[in-house]
Design an enzyme around this catalytic site. Structure first.
Site, short mmCIF file in Angstrom:
data_model
loop_
_atom_site.label_atom_id
_atom_site.label_comp_id
_atom_site.label_asym_id
_atom_site.label_seq_id
_atom_site.Cartn_x
_atom_site.Cartn_y
_atom_site.Cartn_z
N CYS A 159 0.85 -1.19 0.00
CA CYS A 159 0.00 0.00 0.00
C CYS A 159 0.89 1.25 0.00
CB CYS A 159 -0.95 -0.07 1.20
SG CYS A 159 -2.08 1.31 1.41
N ASP A 216 -8.98 -2.99 -7.49
CA ASP A 216 -8.57 -1.85 -6.67
C ASP A 216 -9.39 -0.62 -7.06
OD1 ASP A 216 -7.04 0.29 -5.41
OD2 ASP A 216 -5.39 -1.13 -5.27
N HIS A 249 -7.66 -4.22 -3.34
CA HIS A 249 -6.53 -3.57 -2.67
C HIS A 249 -6.35 -4.19 -1.28
CE1 HIS A 249 -3.73 -0.20 -1.98
NE2 HIS A 249 -4.14 -0.27 -0.73
#
Length: 281
Positions: A159, A216, A249
């Site tokens: 991330c 995502d 994600h």
């Protein structure tokens, strides 16, 4: 919550996040806990340019010249999941170290789901890319001082830390390889973050494996395509980006609802093979 910037040389750094982050809610039942059997693992204090920052280090107990793996935190800091990632690498034979890269600005562990925006405003927005690069360099120096083999240097991040992988690969040309998990590639430049990963693609010399999620909501295929094109234009044919079509994600974060066990295991295996193929392991 009030943000205080600490600028004097011996700043009072915050410690590591206690337990798991509060910012993602209750723990997933699939949360992985890796033991320390055969490891030397725990919190360390890393000398940096303007003082010291805490970090978590895990290494094989009887392998003094282990290759170095920089582990770059998620947006939530060095909490228990990131420490567990270090232990997983140590069991693979690596000296793994995760410096606390927000240490000058606050404790991300104090922010729960209801105050996630405050975490972004109070802490993360103040973290400078230049400081992060310097702190990672200092972590490499710390590892060398403990007998690790910094000629075999790799980096991975998740991330927020996935973006840092791309930046560090552009910054440190002694890096052997990197693996960036769903790190932002595009965005708006700021004084603290003056360049995106795409803008720095031409400076990346090491092979970097990108591990991205097809579902995502913030990192889109257009960003991935732009990064791939920038790498190709720079002649970096050794890097590649793999997209897991059905993943969200954070698909490797086993403590979160976004965890995708199949893709996480596949991505982890690809990453380990990547490092081995590029002379790190």
């Amino acid at each position: 919550m009030t943000h205080i910037t600490i600028t004097r040389r011996d700043f009072a750094a915050t410690g590591l996040v206690a337990g798991f982050t509060l910012a993602t809610g209750p723990l997933n039942a699939a949360t992985i806990v890796t033991d320390t059997n055969g490891l030397d693992a725990g919190e360390v204090s890393i000398p940096v340019a303007d003082g010291k920052i805490p970090g978590y280090r895990a290494r094989p107990a009887n392998k003094p010249n282990a290759p170095v793996m920089l582990v770059v935190q998620e947006v939530f800091g060095v909490h228990e999941h990131i420490r567990d990632i270090c232990r997983r690498f140590a069991h693979q034979g690596y000296y793994a170290i995760a410096p606390s890269l927000y240490a000058r600005y606050g404790d991300p562990g104090k922010y729960d789901m209801a105050h996630l925006k405050d975490l972004m405003t109070d802490v993360i927005s103040h973290v400078k890319d230049s400081e992060v690069m310097s702190d990672l360099d200092s972590s490499v120096a710390f590892a060398k001082g403990e007998g690790a083999d910094t000629a075999k240097l790799a980096i991975t991040g998740f991330c927020w830390g996935g973006r840092i992988v791309w930046l560090y690969a552009a910054h440190n040309h002694n890096l052997k390889a990197g693996a960036a998990w769903y790190g932002p590639l595009a965005g708006t430049d700021t004084p603290e973050r003056p360049h995106t990963a795409i803008e720095l693609a031409g400076d990346i010399k090491a092979p970097v494996l990108g591990l991205y999620a097809g579902l995502d909501q913030n990192i889109h295929q257009a960003d991935i395509d732009a990064m791939s094109a920038a790498l190709k234009a720079a002649g970096n044919t050794r890097s590649r980006i793999d997209v897991f079509a059905d993943a969200q994600h954070g698909f490797n974060a086993d403590y979160r609802p976004s965890y995708n066990e199949k893709d996480a295991k596949d991505g982890w295996a690809r990453m380990l093979a990547w490092f081995k193929d590029n002379g790190v392991a």
